[in-house]
Design a protein around this motif. Structure first.
Motif, short mmCIF file in Angstrom:
data_model
loop_
_atom_site.label_atom_id
_atom_site.label_comp_id
_atom_site.label_asym_id
_atom_site.label_seq_id
_atom_site.Cartn_x
_atom_site.Cartn_y
_atom_site.Cartn_z
N ALA A 54 0.83 -1.20 0.00
CA ALA A 54 0.00 0.00 0.00
C ALA A 54 0.87 1.25 0.00
CB ALA A 54 -0.93 0.00 1.22
N ALA A 55 0.32 2.30 -0.57
CA ALA A 55 0.96 3.62 -0.57
C ALA A 55 -0.12 4.63 -0.23
CB ALA A 55 1.57 3.92 -1.94
N ARG A 56 0.31 5.75 0.36
CA ARG A 56 -0.66 6.77 0.76
C ARG A 56 -0.19 8.14 0.32
NH1 ARG A 56 1.76 9.12 5.15
NH2 ARG A 56 3.17 7.86 6.39
N MET A 57 -1.18 9.03 0.07
CA MET A 57 -0.90 10.41 -0.28
C MET A 57 -1.69 11.31 0.65
SD MET A 57 -1.30 12.54 -3.83
CE MET A 57 -3.05 12.87 -3.69
N CYS A 58 -0.98 12.19 1.32
CA CYS A 58 -1.59 13.10 2.28
C CYS A 58 -2.53 14.07 1.57
CB CYS A 58 -0.50 13.87 3.03
SG CYS A 58 -1.14 15.04 4.25
N VAL A 59 -3.76 14.17 2.06
CA VAL A 59 -4.74 15.09 1.48
C VAL A 59 -4.33 16.53 1.72
CG1 VAL A 59 -7.15 15.85 1.66
CG2 VAL A 59 -6.62 13.41 1.63
N ALA A 60 -3.70 16.82 2.85
CA ALA A 60 -3.34 18.20 3.20
C ALA A 60 -2.19 18.75 2.37
CB ALA A 60 -2.99 18.29 4.69
N CYS A 61 -1.12 17.96 2.17
CA CYS A 61 0.07 18.51 1.50
C CYS A 61 0.51 17.75 0.25
CB CYS A 61 1.23 18.59 2.49
SG CYS A 61 2.00 16.99 2.87
N GLY A 62 -0.11 16.60 -0.02
CA GLY A 62 0.27 15.82 -1.20
C GLY A 62 1.47 14.93 -0.99
N GLY A 63 2.03 14.89 0.24
CA GLY A 63 3.17 14.02 0.52
C GLY A 63 2.81 12.57 0.32
#
Length: 140
Positions: A54-63
């Motif tokens: 799995a991979a994740r992308m922060c909604v706030a900053c796109g990290g």
């Protein structure tokens, strides 16, 4: 549930209960996903439920960040994007690291909690068959 289970600060009760219920009888360390760039806790999530990862992308900053050792296998993965039946794609994420008798990670389970309706579910899990594994515990 195991007497040696550890739940990190910031893991919602819903995710902790779910992740404890899917363990294999081994102690688990449950860790919340937190963006290393901004401290955000809401993510868009890609996962491969066949091979695991799995991979994740922060909604706030796109990290962006891979969970546990997912990056090593991502090139061969066929990931899909997590989505809730309510239509939301934004999730609180937590990871359970199932520990062997030697204290090494033996299994990784990723669970999500929808930010809109609170629905919870497991999106991916995979076996870890190598060591050492201490580095994985910081990769939620």
């Amino acid at each position: 549930m195991h007497a040696d289970d550890q739940v990190g600060e910031g893991v919602s009760a819903d995710l902790a209960v779910l992740l404890r219920s899917v363990d294999d009888g081994r102690p688990v360390k449950i860790v919340p996903s937190v963006c290393g760039g901004c401290g955000g806790r809401v993510f868009l999530v890609l996962f491969d439920d066949v091979e695991g990862g799995a991979a994740r992308m922060c909604v706030a900053c796109g990290g962006r960040a891979f969970i546990a050792d997912s990056e090593e296998f991502w090139e061969d993965a066929d990931p899909g994007e997590a989505g809730c039946p309510c239509g939301s794609r934004e999730f609180e994420t937590a990871v359970a690291f199932s520990l062997g008798n030697d204290g090494m990670v033996r299994w990784v389970t990723v669970a999500l909690r929808c930010r809109r309706d609170g629905a919870v579910g497991v999106c991916a899990d995979w076996k870890i068959d190598y060591g050492p594994t201490d580095h994985l515990l910081t990769m939620a």
